[in-house]
Motif scaffolding. Structure first.
Motif, PDB file in Angstrom:
ATOM      1  N   GLY B 349       0.834  -1.206   0.000  1.00 45.60           N
ATOM      2  CA  GLY B 349       0.000   0.000   0.000  1.00 45.60           C
ATOM      3  C   GLY B 349       0.863   1.248   0.000  1.00 45.60           C
ATOM      4  N   PRO B 350       0.238   2.434   0.039  1.00 48.18           N
ATOM      5  CA  PRO B 350       0.991   3.700  -0.049  1.00 48.18           C
ATOM      6  C   PRO B 350       2.057   3.812   1.042  1.00 48.18           C
ATOM      7  N   LYS B 351       1.698   3.423   2.279  1.00 47.89           N
ATOM      8  CA  LYS B 351       2.682   3.533   3.366  1.00 47.89           C
ATOM      9  C   LYS B 351       3.872   2.608   3.151  1.00 47.89           C
ATOM     10  N   ASP B 352       3.565   1.408   2.670  1.00 45.32           N
ATOM     11  CA  ASP B 352       4.641   0.452   2.382  1.00 45.32           C
ATOM     12  C   ASP B 352       5.589   1.024   1.346  1.00 45.32           C
ATOM     13  N   ILE B 353       4.978   1.585   0.301  1.00 44.27           N
ATOM     14  CA  ILE B 353       5.805   2.118  -0.787  1.00 44.27           C
ATOM     15  C   ILE B 353       6.727   3.210  -0.252  1.00 44.27           C
ATOM     16  N   GLU B 354       6.128   4.084   0.561  1.00 45.73           N
ATOM     17  CA  GLU B 354       6.904   5.169   1.155  1.00 45.73           C
ATOM     18  C   GLU B 354       8.085   4.623   1.947  1.00 45.73           C
ATOM     19  N   ALA B 355       7.800   3.541   2.705  1.00 46.67           N
ATOM     20  CA  ALA B 355       8.836   2.977   3.575  1.00 46.67           C
ATOM     21  C   ALA B 355       9.744   1.996   2.840  1.00 46.67           C
ATOM     22  N   GLY B 356       9.462   1.765   1.544  1.00 44.54           N
ATOM     23  CA  GLY B 356      10.309   0.872   0.766  1.00 44.54           C
ATOM     24  C   GLY B 356      10.209  -0.577   1.205  1.00 44.54           C
ATOM     25  N   ARG B 357       9.009  -0.987   1.630  1.00 44.25           N
ATOM     26  CA  ARG B 357       8.843  -2.365   2.085  1.00 44.25           C
ATOM     27  C   ARG B 357       7.470  -2.909   1.665  1.00 44.25           C
ATOM     28  N   CYS B 358       7.242  -4.176   1.919  1.00 43.84           N
ATOM     29  CA  CYS B 358       5.912  -4.745   1.770  1.00 43.84           C
ATOM     30  C   CYS B 358       5.738  -5.800   2.842  1.00 43.84           C
ATOM     31  N   VAL B 359       4.533  -6.357   2.922  1.00 43.11           N
ATOM     32  CA  VAL B 359       4.278  -7.390   3.931  1.00 43.11           C
ATOM     33  C   VAL B 359       3.975  -8.699   3.214  1.00 43.11           C
ATOM     34  N   ILE B 360       4.699  -9.739   3.611  1.00 42.90           N
ATOM     35  CA  ILE B 360       4.411 -11.078   3.094  1.00 42.90           C
ATOM     36  C   ILE B 360       3.643 -11.825   4.170  1.00 42.90           C
ATOM     37  N   CYS B 361       2.524 -12.454   3.770  1.00 45.93           N
ATOM     38  CA  CYS B 361       1.770 -13.245   4.740  1.00 45.93           C
ATOM     39  C   CYS B 361       1.726 -14.696   4.274  1.00 45.93           C
ATOM     40  N   ARG B 362       2.213 -15.577   5.115  1.00 49.45           N
ATOM     41  CA  ARG B 362       2.236 -17.006   4.800  1.00 49.45           C
ATOM     42  C   ARG B 362       0.862 -17.606   5.029  1.00 49.45           C
ATOM     43  N   ARG B 363       0.387 -18.387   4.082  1.00 53.10           N
ATOM     44  CA  ARG B 363      -0.938 -18.987   4.207  1.00 53.10           C
ATOM     45  C   ARG B 363      -0.995 -20.007   5.333  1.00 53.10           C
ATOM     46  N   ASP B 364       0.071 -20.781   5.533  1.00 53.83           N
ATOM     47  CA  ASP B 364      -0.025 -21.891   6.491  1.00 53.83           C
ATOM     48  C   ASP B 364       0.009 -21.410   7.940  1.00 53.83           C
ATOM     49  N   THR B 365       0.920 -20.488   8.245  1.00 55.92           N
ATOM     50  CA  THR B 365       1.055 -20.029   9.638  1.00 55.92           C
ATOM     51  C   THR B 365       0.377 -18.688   9.862  1.00 55.92           C
ATOM     52  N   ARG B 366      -0.010 -18.011   8.802  1.00 58.61           N
ATOM     53  CA  ARG B 366      -0.559 -16.648   8.845  1.00 58.61           C
ATOM     54  C   ARG B 366       0.453 -15.634   9.366  1.00 58.61           C
ATOM     55  N   GLU B 367       1.675 -16.059   9.521  1.00 59.35           N
ATOM     56  CA  GLU B 367       2.737 -15.171   9.956  1.00 59.35           C
ATOM     57  C   GLU B 367       2.874 -14.008   8.968  1.00 59.35           C
ATOM     58  N   LYS B 368       3.053 -12.801   9.510  1.00 59.28           N
ATOM     59  CA  LYS B 368       3.266 -11.632   8.649  1.00 59.28           C
ATOM     60  C   LYS B 368       4.728 -11.217   8.740  1.00 59.28           C
ATOM     61  N   ILE B 369       5.348 -11.035   7.609  1.00 52.82           N
ATOM     62  CA  ILE B 369       6.784 -10.756   7.585  1.00 52.82           C
ATOM     63  C   ILE B 369       7.012  -9.466   6.794  1.00 52.82           C
ATOM     64  N   GLU B 370       7.620  -8.493   7.438  1.00 56.18           N
ATOM     65  CA  GLU B 370       7.969  -7.269   6.724  1.00 56.18           C
ATOM     66  C   GLU B 370       9.225  -7.506   5.895  1.00 56.18           C
ATOM     67  N   VAL B 371       9.149  -7.115   4.643  1.00 56.91           N
ATOM     68  CA  VAL B 371      10.276  -7.374   3.741  1.00 56.91           C
ATOM     69  C   VAL B 371      10.650  -6.089   3.014  1.00 56.91           C
ATOM     70  N   ARG B 372      11.925  -5.772   2.989  1.00 56.71           N
ATOM     71  CA  ARG B 372      12.370  -4.613   2.215  1.00 56.71           C
ATOM     72  C   ARG B 372      12.222  -4.957   0.732  1.00 56.71           C
ATOM     73  N   LEU B 373      11.735  -4.011  -0.034  1.00 57.94           N
ATOM     74  CA  LEU B 373      11.395  -4.308  -1.435  1.00 57.94           C
ATOM     75  C   LEU B 373      12.552  -4.900  -2.219  1.00 57.94           C
ATOM     76  N   GLU B 374      13.757  -4.422  -1.941  1.00 58.32           N
ATOM     77  CA  GLU B 374      14.893  -4.925  -2.720  1.00 58.32           C
ATOM     78  C   GLU B 374      15.210  -6.384  -2.402  1.00 58.32           C
ATOM     79  N   GLU B 375      14.646  -6.889  -1.303  1.00 54.04           N
ATOM     80  CA  GLU B 375      14.907  -8.285  -0.934  1.00 54.04           C
ATOM     81  C   GLU B 375      13.763  -9.223  -1.313  1.00 54.04           C
ATOM     82  N   LEU B 376      12.774  -8.661  -2.014  1.00 50.46           N
ATOM     83  CA  LEU B 376      11.526  -9.417  -2.187  1.00 50.46           C
ATOM     84  C   LEU B 376      11.700 -10.795  -2.827  1.00 50.46           C
ATOM     85  N   GLU B 377      12.388 -10.863  -3.966  1.00 46.11           N
ATOM     86  CA  GLU B 377      12.523 -12.146  -4.662  1.00 46.11           C
ATOM     87  C   GLU B 377      13.169 -13.193  -3.753  1.00 46.11           C
ATOM     88  N   GLU B 378      14.257 -12.749  -3.129  1.00 51.72           N
ATOM     89  CA  GLU B 378      15.028 -13.647  -2.279  1.00 51.72           C
ATOM     90  C   GLU B 378      14.174 -14.157  -1.120  1.00 51.72           C
TER      91      GLU B 378
END
Lengths: 476, 476
Positions: B349-378
């Motif tokens: 979302g807009p805030k994520d973009i501003e902060a240069g990150r996004c949130v990955i949410c795992r379906r199995d554990t529902r764990e939310k993980i903040e990820v810096r955009l440049e690390e996304l693929e990895e």
């Protein structure tokens, strides 16, 4: 002795084309006949060709948004009967299941000859709103048509195919998809199978049972007979009305969907054989060749020969490549590679190794090319590309050389009897003329090509004013 | 409001597991019921899972030398009857074709329930010499068994599968191939479907009609019931003798071949659902997820959000990735992604973009993980790998926690009624004890595992000396 037998066993194309075809199909190990009358077993080599066709066609489908699904293989009799023209077209040639286990069924089920009715029955509950459209579904499966006379790949009681079935909000969109898929088929035939096709529309007489319009691609076989190689149908809203497939449009009105279907089959393998084959057997376009390169060691018992053959195979791993290291003689191996239509063979023996080269032999032209070992990958790639192109051009030249023009019935008869191939002729649009041509000359209208020409002012049959240029021919 | 409905619509697993299963199958859009009783339509999302299973299984097959072929779908009645045990096992549950078009057939044809008889009929003419062996053929097709009670994927009148059929010169080689394929199946289930399985041998009572030995992989579903997930049969020379499949061996003597067959089916999709699913719907192991990553834009109408979502999709093109850019709310999109079991979602979302990150949410554990955009693929790669592993371990832990030991009938009854799962118990080898356990507790011997344990000296049922440790359970 044994080698001679292998070569002798193929009938010459010019002597008896039908027997040549049967010989190739068997000797190249594509199929075997079975105890189930009219049904064939597709052997590994034949099936590997089908897998390559499937893979490349499926990729092209998916690029246009097609999604694969699977519908049941049975159609309840009442479902088949919902669209009047459709049931009339198919009921006489379906297989009927009447018993499940020890119990007689309350309603007979036919084994699908095609699945329009099943997709309609599905879409009826699946489509509600314009948001659900378009639906662009396809399935890979086998279908059954109870043919009286059968021939491997060309006409069998069961065959493999894909059938696409789509639903759209407007007639225009349905027509666009119908044409899009026909062009996709035509491009596939030309680019992958190296087989030029005529794109056109079927006459009303020849269209699919239940369709508003049928489009077709028509290819010319080596013997001058035509082969319908793929069809694409626009159903308008005919099936939708028969099955009640309605959606709420953006304007909040309830409307019927417009549908299409389109299919290609294992018949394409028959087409490949009859377009490209020669008196030594099959000739496969590189893009559908299960083995593109066969490495044949010469004097393979000499030190280093087999090792070099394996080393070359490893270097050629970007291609579909094999080493024939059996204990047969090189001559026998050459015959087998030719019979199976393997695009290129690489000959490598002690003298070649010493000279740092090998010999590449093209299946289509039999041209022998000396190649320095360090250039092998590059040359192999070049030759396969060239062969793919040349095969298309050669087939196109053959087709063009076997396409004639007739302006009256005498000419038409003369051509059909003496110059086998397509005949272009003008037509008034009246089915009576089609019937007459079929009855007199056993030739049918293959299609009204998209690329129309004005050959004369009058119908080839009745002499009335002409409306369309038509490709005529005797067909498989 | 609508979002609440979507979530409410799933029955809780603990309340009614069967209804939960049906809800998931429908709400995740895997199948639809059809007008053909007992047959399902596999929808795009369900079929895409099957395509991923097919592709990865087929690759593993080919690495072991398997070649694909295609046999007819019909079996003449006389052919089905050639092997006595086989016909007894299958005749009560086949569909019979009695008419072709308008004509009654001279001999009824059944729609294949399995194709041993067709392959035998083929091999009879195909195999002559030891040079023709082994034959290691497989086909991908649908088969029909006239089941009375059906459930999507688990038991339907028509289902999709692969069936391998091999022929060998010796019994040892046949046995080796039988075990090899069982292990291939087990590895596939564990490595691709994240589903642990017990590998073992069926008792004589439970083996395949006509087989000398049947091997099986058995998985435990979330509700504690077992699911037979793949089988591999060694036929010895029984079919070869019934069909006369002989070859000339190296010693110039005429011998019968030894045969195997092995199969896995669309039932595996049912297994995936019941091993990994939860109260929010499907949970797919990354390796068979048609969409591995769903990117969900937050406040997508704000400038730059959708553009960033598409940019991330392009960067993640090494995965199966999609952007949900529909006009639904993010909460609705989350529910849909969860229902469909898409392994990870990326929230941006807009805030994520501003902060240069996004949130990955795992379906199995529902764990939310903040990820810096440049690390996304990895990170996405890492998380998918981890999820694949964790799902296997979680399923293994669940299975182990639901595996009990019984040494007598009272214990066996208590466990089966109160602690659903596998029960390990010793067995004397007598079918009467199996019959008794089945009759009393509706439980069957699932297999005699390769990894035998000594739990007690006596049979759980009759108290006589024990010969084998057996896994028992109630099964699908």
């Amino acid at each position: 002795m044994a080698e001679k037998k292998l070569v002798e066993a193929i009938t010459s194309m010019d002597e008896d084309f039908a027997q040549w075809y049967t010989d190739v199909v068997k000797k190249a190990e594509l199929i075997e006949y079975t105890s189930v009358k009219g049904c064939m077993a597709i052997k590994p080599y034949g099936y590997a060709i089908w897998e390559l066709i499937q893979k490349q066609l499926d990729e092209r489908f998916k690029e246009t948004g097609v999604e694969n699904v699977y519908m049941p293989m049975f159609i309840p009799e009442s479902l088949l009967q919902k669209e009047k023209d459709h049931v009339e077209g198919f009921a006489p040639e379906v297989a009927w299941v009447t018993h499940g286990g020890l119990t007689e069924l309350q309603e007979r089920l036919c084994v699908r000859p095609t699945s329009e009715t099943l997709f309609c029955d599905f879409y009826k509950n699946d489509i509600h709103s314009y948001r659900d459209l378009p639906r662009v579904y396809n399935q890979w499966c086998s279908v059954v048509r109870w043919e009286k006379e059968t021939r491997p790949f060309l006409r069998s009681r069961e065959f493999l195919w894909q059938e696409g079935h789509t639903a759209h909000a407007t007639m225009e969109e349905a027509e666009e998809r119908t044409i899009q898929m026909l062009n996709l088929y035509a491009d596939f035939c030309e680019e992958v199978l190296a087989m030029p096709v005529i794109r056109g529309k079927k006459t009303d007489k020849e269209k699919f049972a239940g369709a508003e319009a049928t489009y077709t691609i028509e290819a010319l076989m080596h013997d001058g007979k035509a082969l319908q190689s793929g069809t694409s149908h626009n159903f308008g809203d005919g099936f939708a009305k028969a099955f009640g497939i309605q959606f709420t449009d953006k304007d909040n009105k309830l409307k019927y969907v417009y549908q299409t279907s389109w299919g290609m089959t294992t018949r394409l393998i028959g087409a490949i054989i009859m377009v490209h084959g020669d008196n030594s057997g099959l000739v496969l376009p590189p893009r559908v060749a299960p083995v593109q390169i066969m490495i044949i060691p010469i004097q393979q018992k000499k030190e280093g020969v087999l090792e070099m053959a394996y080393a070359l195979r490893d270097r050629l791993s970007g291609f579909r490549v094999k080493v024939d290291d059996t204990d047969k003689s090189p001559g026998w191996k050459f015959s087998e590679q030719e019979m199976r239509g393997i695009p290129i063979r690489v000959e490598i023996g002690p003298k070649d190794i010493e000279a740092g080269r090998c010999v590449i032999c093209r299946r289509d032209t039999r041209e022998k090319i000396e190649v320095r070992l360090e250039e092998l990958e590059e040359k192999a790639d070049e030759i396969l590309e060239q062969m793919q192109k040349d095969m298309l051009e050669r087939a196109r030249a053959h087709r063009d050389a076997h396409t004639s023009v007739a302006t009256n019935m005498a000419e038409l008869e003369d051509i059909l009897n003496n110059r086998p191939g397509f005949v272009k002729a003008m037509w008034c649009g009246d089915q009576a003329c089609e019937d007459q041509i079929k009855e007199k000359f056993a030739a049918t209208s293959r299609c009204m090509p998209f690329e129309q020409e004005h050959l004369s002012d009058t119908c080839v049959c009745c002499g009335k004013p002409a409306k369309k240029m038509v490709y005529w021919g005797r067909a498989y």
